[in-house]
Design a protein around this motif. Structure first.
Motif, PDB file in Angstrom:
ATOM      1  N   GLU A 154      48.268  50.502  40.188  1.00  0.00           N
ATOM      2  CA  GLU A 154      49.165  49.873  41.621  1.00  0.00           C
ATOM      3  C   GLU A 154      48.362  49.041  42.252  1.00  0.00           C
ATOM      4  O   GLU A 154      48.717  47.940  42.778  1.00  0.00           O
ATOM      5  N   LEU A 155      47.116  49.808  42.655  1.00  0.00           N
ATOM      6  CA  LEU A 155      46.001  48.892  43.362  1.00  0.00           C
ATOM      7  C   LEU A 155      45.746  47.682  42.904  1.00  0.00           C
ATOM      8  O   LEU A 155      45.797  46.421  43.577  1.00  0.00           O
ATOM      9  N   VAL A 156      45.375  47.360  41.578  1.00  0.00           N
ATOM     10  CA  VAL A 156      45.108  46.185  40.751  1.00  0.00           C
ATOM     11  C   VAL A 156      46.448  45.207  40.784  1.00  0.00           C
ATOM     12  O   VAL A 156      46.280  44.183  40.925  1.00  0.00           O
ATOM     13  N   GLY A 157      47.252  45.971  40.624  1.00  0.00           N
ATOM     14  CA  GLY A 157      48.673  45.029  40.692  1.00  0.00           C
ATOM     15  C   GLY A 157      48.983  44.212  41.965  1.00  0.00           C
ATOM     16  O   GLY A 157      49.275  43.196  42.013  1.00  0.00           O
ATOM     17  N   ASP A 158      48.655  45.156  43.075  1.00  0.00           N
ATOM     18  CA  ASP A 158      48.945  44.363  44.568  1.00  0.00           C
ATOM     19  C   ASP A 158      47.872  43.455  44.729  1.00  0.00           C
ATOM     20  O   ASP A 158      48.160  42.325  45.160  1.00  0.00           O
ATOM     21  N   VAL A 159      46.528  43.645  44.113  1.00  0.00           N
ATOM     22  CA  VAL A 159      45.398  42.656  44.375  1.00  0.00           C
ATOM     23  C   VAL A 159      45.878  41.441  43.637  1.00  0.00           C
ATOM     24  O   VAL A 159      45.601  40.299  44.184  1.00  0.00           O
ATOM     25  N   VAL A 160      46.531  41.626  42.466  1.00  0.00           N
ATOM     26  CA  VAL A 160      46.703  40.392  41.579  1.00  0.00           C
ATOM     27  C   VAL A 160      48.046  39.903  42.110  1.00  0.00           C
ATOM     28  O   VAL A 160      47.773  38.409  42.202  1.00  0.00           O
ATOM     29  N   GLU A 181      48.514  39.577  45.373  1.00  0.00           N
ATOM     30  CA  GLU A 181      48.030  38.633  46.559  1.00  0.00           C
ATOM     31  C   GLU A 181      47.171  37.366  46.179  1.00  0.00           C
ATOM     32  O   GLU A 181      47.564  36.514  46.471  1.00  0.00           O
ATOM     33  N   ALA A 182      46.410  37.659  44.921  1.00  0.00           N
ATOM     34  CA  ALA A 182      46.054  36.356  44.489  1.00  0.00           C
ATOM     35  C   ALA A 182      46.659  35.386  44.207  1.00  0.00           C
ATOM     36  O   ALA A 182      46.393  34.151  44.298  1.00  0.00           O
ATOM     37  N   LYS A 183      47.611  35.659  43.415  1.00  0.00           N
ATOM     38  CA  LYS A 183      48.564  34.892  42.789  1.00  0.00           C
ATOM     39  C   LYS A 183      49.307  34.147  43.967  1.00  0.00           C
ATOM     40  O   LYS A 183      49.820  32.815  43.997  1.00  0.00           O
ATOM     41  N   ALA A 184      49.745  35.036  45.043  1.00  0.00           N
ATOM     42  CA  ALA A 184      50.553  34.249  46.328  1.00  0.00           C
ATOM     43  C   ALA A 184      49.646  33.270  46.845  1.00  0.00           C
ATOM     44  O   ALA A 184      50.114  32.261  47.195  1.00  0.00           O
ATOM     45  N   GLU A 185      48.205  33.666  47.110  1.00  0.00           N
ATOM     46  CA  GLU A 185      47.112  32.824  47.739  1.00  0.00           C
ATOM     47  C   GLU A 185      47.229  31.473  46.833  1.00  0.00           C
ATOM     48  O   GLU A 185      47.271  30.242  47.245  1.00  0.00           O
ATOM     49  N   THR A 186      47.047  31.516  45.673  1.00  0.00           N
ATOM     50  CA  THR A 186      46.717  30.528  44.563  1.00  0.00           C
ATOM     51  C   THR A 186      48.009  29.752  44.666  1.00  0.00           C
ATOM     52  O   THR A 186      47.670  28.471  44.836  1.00  0.00           O
ATOM     53  N   TYR A 187      49.204  30.134  44.132  1.00  0.00           N
ATOM     54  CA  TYR A 187      50.337  29.387  43.938  1.00  0.00           C
ATOM     55  C   TYR A 187      50.889  29.056  45.214  1.00  0.00           C
ATOM     56  O   TYR A 187      51.572  27.923  45.474  1.00  0.00           O
ATOM     57  N   GLY A 188      50.814  29.718  46.243  1.00  0.00           N
ATOM     58  CA  GLY A 188      51.083  29.438  47.791  1.00  0.00           C
ATOM     59  C   GLY A 188      50.549  28.125  48.098  1.00  0.00           C
ATOM     60  O   GLY A 188      51.084  27.258  48.651  1.00  0.00           O
ATOM     61  N   SER A 189      49.227  28.091  48.031  1.00  0.00           N
ATOM     62  CA  SER A 189      48.416  26.958  48.531  1.00  0.00           C
ATOM     63  C   SER A 189      48.611  25.746  47.577  1.00  0.00           C
ATOM     64  O   SER A 189      48.792  24.636  47.970  1.00  0.00           O
ATOM     65  N   ARG A 190      49.078  25.895  46.558  1.00  0.00           N
ATOM     66  CA  ARG A 190      49.518  24.614  45.569  1.00  0.00           C
ATOM     67  C   ARG A 190      50.978  24.219  46.155  1.00  0.00           C
ATOM     68  O   ARG A 190      50.958  22.998  45.966  1.00  0.00           O
ATOM     69  N   THR A 191      51.569  24.883  46.372  1.00  0.00           N
ATOM     70  CA  THR A 191      53.014  24.533  46.736  1.00  0.00           C
ATOM     71  C   THR A 191      53.082  23.967  48.293  1.00  0.00           C
ATOM     72  O   THR A 191      53.455  23.008  48.320  1.00  0.00           O
ATOM     73  N   THR A 192      52.057  24.204  48.755  1.00  0.00           N
ATOM     74  CA  THR A 192      52.060  23.841  50.362  1.00  0.00           C
ATOM     75  C   THR A 192      51.497  22.567  50.394  1.00  0.00           C
ATOM     76  O   THR A 192      51.621  21.455  50.932  1.00  0.00           O
ATOM     77  N   SER A 193      50.377  22.439  49.438  1.00  0.00           N
ATOM     78  CA  SER A 193      49.714  20.982  49.182  1.00  0.00           C
ATOM     79  C   SER A 193      50.486  19.942  48.325  1.00  0.00           C
ATOM     80  O   SER A 193      50.533  18.767  48.916  1.00  0.00           O
TER      81      SER A 193
END
Length: 82
Positions: free
Chosen positions: A57-63, A65-77
């Protein structure tokens, strides 16, 4: 213990004697050890499975968050450059 320390230095007769002794005693000792060790093994496996589930569960949450940061920054750019 001196017998074991000196007797196991390559003497075939001692090795055969210990093997035969173990074969004779094993049917009496193994069921007792099994009765003692089985609950401990089950408890250890249960604890390990619980830790695995929590860490999954912890690793899933970290993954996530990482996907949200990565893909979130791509969509905003992409949106800002369009």
């Amino acid at each position: 213990m001196n017998f074991l320390a000196n007797g196991l230095k390559g003497s075939i007769g001692t090795g055969i004697g210990i093997g035969i002794g173990a074969a004779i005693v094993a049917p009496f000792i193994l069921p007792v050890l099994g009765a003692i060790l089985k609950p401990a093994a089950k408890a250890g496996l249960s604890g390990g499975m619980s830790i695995f589930e929590k860490s999954k569960e912890l690793v899933g949450d970290v993954v996530a968050e990482a996907k949200a940061e990565t893909y979130g920054s791509r969509t905003t750019s992409k949106r800002s450059s369009s």
